[in-house]
Write a protein that holds these residues in place. Structure first.
Motif, PDB file in Angstrom:
ATOM      1  N   SER A  13      -4.569  32.161  71.834  1.00 30.24           N
ATOM      2  CA  SER A  13      -4.406  30.918  71.056  1.00 30.24           C
ATOM      3  C   SER A  13      -2.951  30.609  70.763  1.00 30.24           C
ATOM      4  O   SER A  13      -2.474  29.482  70.991  1.00 30.24           O
ATOM      5  CB  SER A  13      -5.192  31.010  69.749  1.00 30.24           C
ATOM      6  OG  SER A  13      -6.573  31.063  70.004  1.00 30.24           O
ATOM      7  N   ASP A  14      -2.210  31.588  70.246  1.00 31.81           N
ATOM      8  CA  ASP A  14      -0.805  31.356  69.920  1.00 31.81           C
ATOM      9  C   ASP A  14       0.002  31.066  71.183  1.00 31.81           C
ATOM     10  O   ASP A  14       0.904  30.221  71.177  1.00 31.81           O
ATOM     11  CB  ASP A  14      -0.219  32.564  69.185  1.00 31.81           C
ATOM     12  CG  ASP A  14      -0.784  32.722  67.780  1.00 31.81           C
ATOM     13  OD1 ASP A  14      -1.384  31.754  67.274  1.00 31.81           O
ATOM     14  OD2 ASP A  14      -0.639  33.811  67.200  1.00 31.81           O
ATOM     15  N   THR A  17      -0.557  27.418  72.307  1.00 26.93           N
ATOM     16  CA  THR A  17       0.113  26.463  71.408  1.00 26.93           C
ATOM     17  C   THR A  17       1.622  26.515  71.565  1.00 26.93           C
ATOM     18  O   THR A  17       2.303  25.471  71.586  1.00 26.93           O
ATOM     19  CB  THR A  17      -0.271  26.754  69.955  1.00 26.93           C
ATOM     20  OG1 THR A  17      -1.694  26.682  69.809  1.00 26.93           O
ATOM     21  CG2 THR A  17       0.381  25.758  69.006  1.00 26.93           C
ATOM     22  N   ARG A  24      -4.463  22.608  71.357  1.00 27.01           N
ATOM     23  CA  ARG A  24      -4.885  23.876  70.744  1.00 27.01           C
ATOM     24  C   ARG A  24      -6.097  24.425  71.483  1.00 27.01           C
ATOM     25  O   ARG A  24      -7.063  23.705  71.748  1.00 27.01           O
ATOM     26  CB  ARG A  24      -5.241  23.622  69.266  1.00 27.01           C
ATOM     27  CG  ARG A  24      -5.844  24.812  68.540  1.00 27.01           C
ATOM     28  CD  ARG A  24      -6.121  24.469  67.080  1.00 27.01           C
ATOM     29  NE  ARG A  24      -7.035  23.340  66.947  1.00 27.01           N
ATOM     30  CZ  ARG A  24      -8.377  23.453  67.025  1.00 27.01           C
ATOM     31  NH1 ARG A  24      -8.941  24.634  67.239  1.00 27.01           N
ATOM     32  NH2 ARG A  24      -9.133  22.371  66.886  1.00 27.01           N
ATOM     33  N   SER A  26      -9.545  25.903  72.030  1.00 23.64           N
ATOM     34  CA  SER A  26     -10.733  25.862  71.177  1.00 23.64           C
ATOM     35  C   SER A  26     -11.865  26.748  71.683  1.00 23.64           C
ATOM     36  O   SER A  26     -12.760  27.105  70.916  1.00 23.64           O
ATOM     37  CB  SER A  26     -11.238  24.419  71.050  1.00 23.64           C
ATOM     38  OG  SER A  26     -11.537  23.876  72.331  1.00 23.64           O
ATOM     39  N   THR A  44      -9.394  22.959  75.323  1.00 23.30           N
ATOM     40  CA  THR A  44      -8.374  22.695  74.313  1.00 23.30           C
ATOM     41  C   THR A  44      -8.678  21.372  73.632  1.00 23.30           C
ATOM     42  O   THR A  44      -9.446  20.551  74.140  1.00 23.30           O
ATOM     43  CB  THR A  44      -6.961  22.627  74.933  1.00 23.30           C
ATOM     44  OG1 THR A  44      -6.845  21.460  75.739  1.00 23.30           O
ATOM     45  CG2 THR A  44      -6.672  23.871  75.767  1.00 23.30           C
ATOM     46  N   GLN A  46      -6.509  18.153  72.054  1.00 22.99           N
ATOM     47  CA  GLN A  46      -5.198  17.527  71.926  1.00 22.99           C
ATOM     48  C   GLN A  46      -5.382  16.074  71.510  1.00 22.99           C
ATOM     49  O   GLN A  46      -6.112  15.326  72.173  1.00 22.99           O
ATOM     50  CB  GLN A  46      -4.432  17.613  73.245  1.00 22.99           C
ATOM     51  CG  GLN A  46      -3.001  17.104  73.164  1.00 22.99           C
ATOM     52  CD  GLN A  46      -2.237  17.341  74.451  1.00 22.99           C
ATOM     53  OE1 GLN A  46      -2.785  17.231  75.538  1.00 22.99           O
ATOM     54  NE2 GLN A  46      -0.956  17.676  74.321  1.00 22.99           N
TER      55      GLN A  46
END
Length: 325
Positions: A13-14, A17, A24, A26, A44, A46
């Protein structure tokens, strides 16, 4: 596709991003099927919109080999061939490292595989394959098909101890026949260029225009280019025909499907006289390639989550059928 290297959503996840402009992360789901790489559907969000990608971690291909495949996909996408487009990170790179292995993210194509193709499906595939061959004519990079004759000659000795006498004879004799064919003057004359080399039914998607399921399906795209290479276009066509044009007995060629595929292909890129003369031997070469790889995966497997090796006898039977042509 399969999962050899497990990855959880929280682990990336990080990274998504921080390093990308795709929103992001998901959701992340492992993809079942295939035998080479670890593959995941990556969703993701956005600007309030859901987007879909495919994340691949490469298990056998090196970071030195991978730019060919990724740049070929980008080249074809730029030529309006429906293939996955590699996603750049914020530094403009399309090849990354994840869990100490090479990785890439590509766009997800629309549609679903058609595992029981009609002649019309075969025609759509033949037409687009020819267009892909022409679109790749000015692709500047070259990399040999890594699963061609040298790999066959290296791999067969590892497989032979697992086979019965009849299989050993068939495999050894066909390998010798193909070695002679590949070294012949007629083989040298065959046109070549960037080729998919693995265009099976499960590597092609079809969808309906605007989601209208009452309309005829259209070709959504070709994917899984990680066996691609600079090879004879006729080999690429033979690999495709051996899967898409099978008769109901799953070994012989269905004449209606084959005619649809070949006519559509040749309407875009007609075969040369040398290609027509080499067709029967190239069908055998395509069958041998996949018999060897399936024997290798069956008898010398790697551990993987969600991995089901293919039955190698399928391509043994196809090879026997092509030898009888």
């Amino acid at each position: 596709m399969a999962v050899f290297t497990p990855v959880e959503l929280g682990e990336i996840s990080d990274w998504i991003t921080r390093d990308f402009n795709i929103g992001r992360a998901s959701d992340l789901r492992g993809i079942h099927g295939g035998i080479e790489n670890s593959n995941f559907f990556l969703d993701t969000i956005q600007d309030g919109k859901n987007q879909e990608y495919v994340l691949t971690i490469f298990e056998r291909l090196s970071a030195e080999q991978l730019p060919y495949y990724l740049e070929l996909m980008r080249h074809l996408a730029n030529k309006s061939i429906p293939v996955p487009r590699p996603i750049e990170n914020k530094n403009g790179e399309i090849l990354f490292s994840l869990k100490n292995k090479p990785a890439a993210i590509v766009t997800k194509l629309p549609g679903a595989s058609q595992l029981k193709p009609s002649p019309r499906h075969c025609a759509l595939v033949g037409e687009m394959l020819a267009k892909m061959h022409l679109a790749g004519a000015d692709f500047p990079q070259e990399q040999a098909n890594l699963r061609s004759l040298p790999w066959w000659q290296e791999t067969v000795p590892q497989i032979l101890p697992h086979l019965d006498a009849e299989q050993k004879t068939l495999l050894s004799s066909e390998l010798a026949t193909q070695a002679g064919f590949f070294q012949s003057a007629s083989y040298a004359l065959l046109p070549q260029g960037a080729s998919h080399c693995d265009l099976f039914r499960d590597n092609v998607l079809f969808d309906h225009p605007s989601g209208d399921h009452s309309s005829e399906e259209r070709l959504g795209g070709f994917f899984d280019f990680y066996f691609a290479g600079t090879d004879k276009f006729l080999f690429d066509l033979a690999v495709t025909a051996n899967d898409w044009c099978l008769a109901e007995n799953r070994r012989d060629l269905d004449e209606e499907r084959l005619t649809a595929l070949m006519h559509a292909y040749q309407a875009v890129r007609p075969l040369t006289n040398d290609e027509q003369a080499s067709w029967a031997l190239m069908l055998r070469a395509a069958a041998l390639r996949f018999w060897i790889s399936r024997l290798w995966d069956f008898y010398l497997p790697r551990n993987a989550q969600m991995l089901t090796p293919h039955d190698p006898t399928h391509f043994e039977q196809i090879l026997l059928s092509r030898k009888a042509l």
